[in-house]
Design a protein around this motif. Sequence first.
Motif, PDB file in Angstrom:
ATOM      1  N   ALA A 342       0.843  -1.208   0.000  1.00 36.80           N
ATOM      2  CA  ALA A 342       0.000   0.000   0.000  1.00 36.80           C
ATOM      3  C   ALA A 342       0.874   1.252   0.000  1.00 36.80           C
ATOM      4  CB  ALA A 342      -0.935   0.002   1.208  1.00 36.80           C
ATOM      5  N   ALA A 343       1.901   1.258   0.845  1.00 39.98           N
ATOM      6  CA  ALA A 343       2.725   2.464   0.991  1.00 39.98           C
ATOM      7  C   ALA A 343       3.360   2.891  -0.330  1.00 39.98           C
ATOM      8  CB  ALA A 343       3.799   2.231   2.050  1.00 39.98           C
ATOM      9  N   GLY A 344       3.615   1.936  -1.213  1.00 43.03           N
ATOM     10  CA  GLY A 344       4.243   2.260  -2.495  1.00 43.03           C
ATOM     11  C   GLY A 344       3.280   2.775  -3.553  1.00 43.03           C
ATOM     12  N   LYS A 345       1.987   2.631  -3.321  1.00 42.62           N
ATOM     13  CA  LYS A 345       1.021   2.955  -4.388  1.00 42.62           C
ATOM     14  C   LYS A 345      -0.021   4.014  -4.049  1.00 42.62           C
ATOM     15  CE  LYS A 345       1.190  -1.434  -6.802  1.00 42.62           C
ATOM     16  NZ  LYS A 345       0.508  -2.725  -7.026  1.00 42.62           N
ATOM     17  N   ILE A 346      -0.197   4.284  -2.758  1.00 44.03           N
ATOM     18  CA  ILE A 346      -1.299   5.159  -2.361  1.00 44.03           C
ATOM     19  C   ILE A 346      -1.039   6.627  -2.671  1.00 44.03           C
ATOM     20  CG2 ILE A 346      -2.354   3.784  -0.529  1.00 44.03           C
ATOM     21  CD1 ILE A 346      -0.392   5.176   1.404  1.00 44.03           C
ATOM     22  N   LEU A 347      -2.130   7.338  -2.947  1.00 45.14           N
ATOM     23  CA  LEU A 347      -2.058   8.771  -3.180  1.00 45.14           C
ATOM     24  C   LEU A 347      -3.348   9.413  -2.679  1.00 45.14           C
ATOM     25  CD1 LEU A 347      -0.217  10.923  -4.503  1.00 45.14           C
ATOM     26  CD2 LEU A 347      -1.631  10.683  -6.568  1.00 45.14           C
TER      27      LEU A 347
END
Length: 374
Positions: A342-347
């Motif tokens: 999640a941390a790599g893709k969330i915005l």
Amino acid sequence: MNLEIPQTNPRANYLSRKIEIDQAIAKVMDSGWYILGREVAAFEQEFAAYNDVRSAVGVASGTDAIQLSLRACGVGPGDYVLTVPHTAVATAAAISMVGANPIFVDIDRDVFTMDPNYLEDAISKFAGYPIKAVVPVHIYGHPCDISAIVEIAKRHSLFVVEDCAQSHGASWNGKKTGSFGHMAAFSFYPTKNLGALGDGGMVVTGDREFAERVRLLREYGWEQRYVSKIKGVNSRLDELQAAVLRIKLRYLDVDNDHRRRLAGLYQSFLAGSKLELPQTKDSAVHVFHQYVIRSSERDALRAFLRSKGTETLIHYPIPVHKQPAYTGCLNGGEGLSRSEEAAGKILSLPMYPELTESQVQTVAMQILSFIDHQ
Ligand SMILES: *Cc1c(COP(=O)(O)O)cnc(C)c1O
């Protein structure tokens, strides 16, 4: 650079109720009473009623609200507390402040909240450790599966302290978040759904004894003035913030409705794109503290939006177990892949009650034009 469309805008929220807020502030200034007075007492009652709980106790911040809740439950040095790594680091900081250690539990991939199955797993896996409590987080304004979590906690005699810092007004199965656990902690940091003009927090609980303990803890353990029954701290909500929050509480439902309307608009504009959009479980009333999309081109998308005048943020770029201060934790490295992914893709797209429908359309069109150019 001051971007045209900010991600959040606490000033706009103040300005939209400026006359009432300024009057409330002037009244406190005139009263000569600035700490723990009538405004705090009235706000505590109103906030307890709003959340359908017996008691509410104002404190200095959301972090303190978690910390003092844990202390009131008797959690202390050497104990272990289950929580998620996908949260504001404040959640873990509060656990550390009482001398306890976090054990991290991975999240539900769809809604980013604690997965009850992984909670069960962690309880069995770390059965040899003195685990005392669970701190689930209702992240982004979407409630976690709090009924399942409370049921598991009950079976294992664990206290539940809900982290409601992002979920003012949200509900699960028709009940407000904050009314399920032994205790719950709210933050009134300016950008939250209910935000002060400074720091503030609140502990809510259905249990009079827990409430009384927090009341003692927040002011030196005083049972009466100058007589400390227990060792407490200084964590008080001040009159100015309480007066401001009383005004804003009256508009919380209207503001949350508007957030939901904006989320619906994002959803309709972006449906059919290859982005992953936020989901809402059937049992949940979501209050969209954040509107968080997922993209494998997240960083490029973010830079593109910035070049078009739109600010976005990442909540949160580093899971807590990967933060330098927390790498030594019991389960720092394994079984937390959903949080890491999640941390790599969330915005987090712009989201606040004063954002207009046409601004949402503008942001959505910018996103679609980025995707078209891929
Ligand atoms: C904001 C926040 C906190 C901490 O609140 P403060 O008032 O800043 O101390 C804790 N947990 C979560 C999930 C938050 O978003």
